[in-house]
Design an enzyme around this catalytic site. Structure first.
Site, PDB file in Angstrom:
ATOM      1  N   GLY A   7       4.739   3.940  -0.782  1.00 20.29           N
ATOM      2  CA  GLY A   7       4.613   3.324  -2.110  1.00 20.29           C
ATOM      3  C   GLY A   7       5.439   4.039  -3.148  1.00 20.29           C
ATOM      4  CG  MET A  11       0.999   4.858 -12.263  1.00 11.33           C
ATOM      5  SD  MET A  11      -0.249   4.130 -13.347  1.00 11.33           S
ATOM      6  CE  MET A  11      -1.493   3.608 -12.169  1.00 11.33           C
ATOM      7  CB  SER A 106      -9.854   1.123  -4.607  1.00 16.73           C
ATOM      8  OG  SER A 106     -10.234   0.368  -5.734  1.00 16.73           O
ATOM      9  CE1 TYR A 135      -6.050  -2.909  -3.145  1.00 16.44           C
ATOM     10  CE2 TYR A 135      -7.945  -2.239  -4.459  1.00 16.44           C
ATOM     11  CZ  TYR A 135      -6.696  -1.972  -3.937  1.00 16.44           C
ATOM     12  OH  TYR A 135      -6.094  -0.761  -4.201  1.00 16.44           O
ATOM     13  CG  LEU A 165      -5.550   6.177 -10.677  1.00 17.12           C
ATOM     14  CD1 LEU A 165      -4.569   6.617  -9.589  1.00 17.12           C
ATOM     15  CD2 LEU A 165      -6.289   7.390 -11.241  1.00 17.12           C
TER      16      LEU A 165
END
Length: 306
Positions: A7, A11, A106, A135, A165
């Protein structure tokens, strides 16, 4: 130690790059991969990437992510894309004998409207929030695989469960951005257009915990060498939550504008609250230092520089 980070354009990975440059004075070598290196939904492509770099450790941040609207509109894609990405990376690491893997879970993994604050053992304790269930299921499956692989194969596959985040490198795309980025974009547009009001989904009372991404990336870089000592699951969050109304007001203050907030309680707002207990991570040195106002100011400055 050679550390592969997935990734690479996201971010979290972008901030890991900055933190490694700033804080890691050891011999660690960080390699960042992104979509241009191959599609992680393709197992053969994923294994080829892993074999090419042959890392000593892997930090897995790659995921298909989005805000509440995107999750509601495309649950099948969020579930399947993330199941493929995670299973290919994690199984590929097991097959290659990568001993250390840090998987980012998450807070969506936690049950809907459950006790507060949430602790690591609350995963799968009750039904999930429907608006992001696809998700969440993919993240839970990957987290469980990390747990099973560690026990079965003697590996160090650990799961960090961050709160939401935000910060430099965030996605500010309308319809896919998360709450803080969305509030900043809307406040910026309201100021640019000299608008009298700003629309908000829900009644503004839902509460969210957001942690500045730089605090997380700094801690990971400073502590990744001790991953073997970590428990399988660790929450990592600011430890304070705010209402959606608070975030919008903070965004308006950050951009230097004042207008009315138009709340629409007919729109979905997700879970009422999902504050996490990060006391386990604190025992391993986790101590976030960026409050929401400083963090939003840094995030907005980064947004204006884009």
């Amino acid at each position: 130690m050679k550390i592969l980070v997935t990734g690479g354009r996201g971010m979290l990975a972008s901030n890991l790059r900055e933190s490694a440059h700033k804080l890691d004075s050891t011999e660690n070598e960080y390699i960042f991969i992104n979509r241009s290196h191959g599609d992680l939904r393709d197992f053969d492509a994923t294994k080829a990437i892993l074999k090419e770099h042959n890392p000593d450790a892997l930090i897995h941040t790659a995921a298909r992510v989005g805000g509440i609207a995107a999750n509601m509109a495309h649950p099948a894609e969020f579930l399947m894309d993330n199941l493929q990405i995670d299973s290919h990376i994690l199984k590929g690491c097991v097959d290659l004998g990568v001993e250390n893997v840090l998987y980012f879970g998450s807070s969506c993994m936690y049950p809907k409207d459950y006790r507060q604050p949430l602790v690591e053992t609350d995963v799968l304790a009750a039904p999930l929030e429907p608006t992001n269930e696809g998700y969440a299921l993919s993240k839970i499956a990957a987290a469980r695989y990390c747990e099973y692989a560690s026990a079965e194969y003697g590996l160090n596959y650990k799961v960090l469960i961050p709160s939401n985040l935000y910060g430099p490198g965030d996605d500010y795309t309308p319809g896919t951005s998360h709450l803080v980025a969305s509030t900043l974009v809307k406040a910026h547009e309201a100021k640019t257009n000299n608008s009298d009001s700003l629309d908000v989904w829900g009644d503004g009372s839902a509460r969210r915990e957001f942690t500045f991404v730089g605090d997380v990336s700094d801690w990971v870089v400073q502590n990744i060498a001790t991953i073997e000592q970590w428990p399988t699951y660790m929450n990592i969050g600011l430890g304070i939550d705010y209402s959606v109304k608070d975030f919008y007001e903070a965004a308006l203050k950050t951009v230097g504008y004042t207008c009315e907030l138009n709340f629409d309680p007919t729109k979905p707002a997700g879970m009422k609250q999902k504050l996490m207990d990060s006391s386990v991570a604190k025992s391993y040195g986790w101590a976030p230092s960026t409050d929401i106002f400083e963090g939003m100011s840094k995030a907005y400055s980064a947004f204006l520089e884009k």
